[in-house]
Motif scaffolding. Structure first.
Motif, short mmCIF file in Angstrom:
data_model
loop_
_atom_site.label_atom_id
_atom_site.label_comp_id
_atom_site.label_asym_id
_atom_site.label_seq_id
_atom_site.Cartn_x
_atom_site.Cartn_y
_atom_site.Cartn_z
N LEU A 11 32.39 96.95 50.23
CA LEU A 11 32.34 95.53 50.62
C LEU A 11 33.25 94.61 50.31
O LEU A 11 33.87 93.88 51.46
CB LEU A 11 30.69 95.00 50.51
N GLY A 15 35.75 93.15 53.37
CA GLY A 15 35.97 91.60 53.40
C GLY A 15 37.31 91.46 53.53
O GLY A 15 37.93 90.85 54.26
N GLY A 19 39.49 90.24 56.90
CA GLY A 19 40.22 89.05 56.87
C GLY A 19 41.67 89.32 57.47
O GLY A 19 42.16 88.71 58.23
N PHE A 52 35.93 96.99 64.94
CA PHE A 52 34.71 96.37 64.86
C PHE A 52 33.56 97.07 65.38
O PHE A 52 32.60 97.06 65.11
CB PHE A 52 34.75 95.20 65.68
N GLN B 9 22.98 91.52 52.15
CA GLN B 9 23.34 90.77 53.16
C GLN B 9 24.51 89.42 52.50
O GLN B 9 25.19 89.11 53.30
CB GLN B 9 22.09 90.15 53.57
N LEU B 11 26.34 90.07 50.14
CA LEU B 11 27.75 90.43 49.74
C LEU B 11 28.49 90.81 51.25
O LEU B 11 29.43 90.73 51.21
CB LEU B 11 27.59 91.92 49.31
N LEU B 12 27.62 90.93 52.36
CA LEU B 12 28.22 91.02 53.68
C LEU B 12 28.94 89.77 53.91
O LEU B 12 29.96 89.67 54.33
CB LEU B 12 27.53 91.43 54.49
N TYR B 14 29.76 87.53 51.81
CA TYR B 14 30.92 87.09 50.70
C TYR B 14 31.73 87.57 51.25
O TYR B 14 32.90 87.02 51.44
CB TYR B 14 30.18 87.54 49.66
N GLY B 15 31.87 89.00 51.78
CA GLY B 15 33.07 89.68 52.44
C GLY B 15 33.55 88.88 53.49
O GLY B 15 34.86 88.75 53.75
N LEU B 16 32.72 88.55 54.34
CA LEU B 16 33.25 87.79 55.79
C LEU B 16 33.81 86.33 55.26
O LEU B 16 34.95 85.97 55.56
CB LEU B 16 32.00 87.41 56.62
N LEU B 18 35.12 85.85 52.39
CA LEU B 18 36.41 85.98 51.64
C LEU B 18 37.52 86.27 52.79
O LEU B 18 38.71 85.85 52.54
CB LEU B 18 36.09 87.02 50.73
N GLY B 19 37.26 87.13 53.48
CA GLY B 19 38.01 87.31 54.94
C GLY B 19 38.76 86.28 55.61
O GLY B 19 39.69 85.70 55.59
N SER B 20 37.66 85.16 55.67
CA SER B 20 37.85 83.91 56.51
C SER B 20 38.55 82.87 55.65
O SER B 20 39.81 82.40 56.13
CB SER B 20 36.63 83.23 56.92
N LEU B 22 40.81 83.88 53.19
CA LEU B 22 42.02 84.45 53.23
C LEU B 22 42.74 84.00 54.42
O LEU B 22 44.12 83.56 54.34
CB LEU B 22 42.02 85.90 52.96
N LEU B 23 42.10 84.39 55.60
CA LEU B 23 42.77 83.95 57.05
C LEU B 23 43.07 82.52 56.97
O LEU B 23 44.37 82.09 57.23
CB LEU B 23 41.79 84.31 57.91
N LEU B 26 46.07 81.59 54.58
CA LEU B 26 47.48 81.82 55.39
C LEU B 26 47.85 81.12 56.39
O LEU B 26 49.18 81.06 56.36
CB LEU B 26 47.33 83.74 55.61
N MET B 27 46.74 80.72 57.05
CA MET B 27 47.13 80.02 58.36
C MET B 27 47.73 78.60 57.96
O MET B 27 48.72 78.31 58.43
CB MET B 27 45.93 79.92 59.15
N LEU B 45 37.85 83.80 68.08
CA LEU B 45 37.71 84.98 67.55
C LEU B 45 36.53 85.50 66.80
O LEU B 45 36.10 86.84 66.91
CB LEU B 45 38.79 85.39 66.57
N ALA B 49 34.49 88.74 67.55
CA ALA B 49 34.04 89.76 66.47
C ALA B 49 32.41 90.10 66.52
O ALA B 49 32.15 91.09 66.28
CB ALA B 49 34.67 89.27 65.08
#
Lengths: 156, 156
Positions: A11, A15, A19, A52, B9, B11-12, B14-16, B18-20, B22-23, B26-27, B45, B49
């Motif tokens: 997971l 993530g 990202g 996806f 759920q 962790l999912l 959390y992964g999302l 985390l990715g966001s 990071l995104l 960076l942005m 986006l 997704a």
DNA sequence: ATTCAACTCATTCTTTCGGGTGATTTTCGC
DNA sequence: GCGAAAATCACCCGAAAGAATGAGTTGAAT
């Protein structure tokens, strides 16, 4: 290394990958190119879509797979021709859970623990736990004996 | 269901997140005015997704659904009338020797290599050799598969 | 007598199983 | 909400199984 990724590790990687993909897609989508080839937008979109959809399929299978065996158990067997109804009776008498039966079914196909784990979307450790419980309930020592006993009991 | 989140759920998500995160970082690092001008793009986006994941889940469910029916049909098939003597035909065709058949019979009983060796008055190594040859001739990888194949071929 | 297939056994090495233990998570009924 | 059962996963360790060889022994059949 021979051990698969744990769920938490997966997971976390998911993530991070998500990202990164979002970042790539966003960079490609917008015209703010600073390290992106801007004429590859369509390729990126295809990649994003594929990833996806794959994740979605995986999630779908992951969550629906356990239901398959349970439905198999719950649906009354229409056969009654040769085997009257050894299924529910024996299952309840031996205290075999639906998940254990699922493992037993795969076991009877001759699959290895790793393959069973792949089929049922669990780790090999879980399969081994179910098998250990099955051996106790079936009163057998080896998996081949388990297959034989499951067959004569009409469980598979 | 509407209660607190399960670990998976969480962790999912959390992964999302985390990715966001990071995104977003960076942005912000690359171009801070991006947020101000068209922040609608990231929402778009996310929507895309979500749609893709939903489609994937739907496809996954479509694929797993026929499996239910298929397995439900396959499972209730009991051991019906076995052919009296498909034995010699298959044996000769596969080139299984008498001694190998003896091992196969014991194998189908769920005996271990040592027990088979004891029954046939040979060493464990010999049993293993016979088994290796049997696996080749039966075109299987494991002993449980060998048992299954021997059963469907009417050898036991 | 020689050829040949079947049978036998050994050794090394790798993979897989299985036992045992402990733990957390999820589900479900009350 | 709580408790029990079910399910999931990890870790260790020993035993069993299997793969890959090589080789000795029989018992015909040619």
């Amino acid at each position: 290394m021979t051990q698969k990724l744990t769920k938490i590790q997966f997971l976390l990687l998911y993530g991070l990958a998500l990202g990164s993909l979002l970042l790539l897609s966003l960079m490609a989508w917008s015209n703010y190119r600073f390290m992106v080839i801007d004429h590859a937008t369509e390729l990126y979109l295809l990649l994003i879509a594929g990833v996806f959809v794959s994740v979605g399929i995986w999630v779908g299978l992951r969550w629906s797979a356990p239901t398959i065996i349970e439905k198999m158990v719950l649906v009354p067997m229409p056969t009654s021709a040769v085997s009257p109804e050894p299924n529910q009776q024996v299952l309840e008498h031996l205290g075999i859970s639906p998940r254990e039966l699922a493992v037993l079914v795969q076991l009877s196909k001759g699959l290895s623990n790793d393959e069973i784990a792949g089929q049922l979307f669990v780790s090999t450790n879980t399969v081994k736990t179910h098998l250990a419980n099955l051996y106790t309930k079936l009163d057998v020592k080896r998996r081949t004996q388990g297959v034989e006993k499951a067959r004569v009991l009409g469980l598979v």
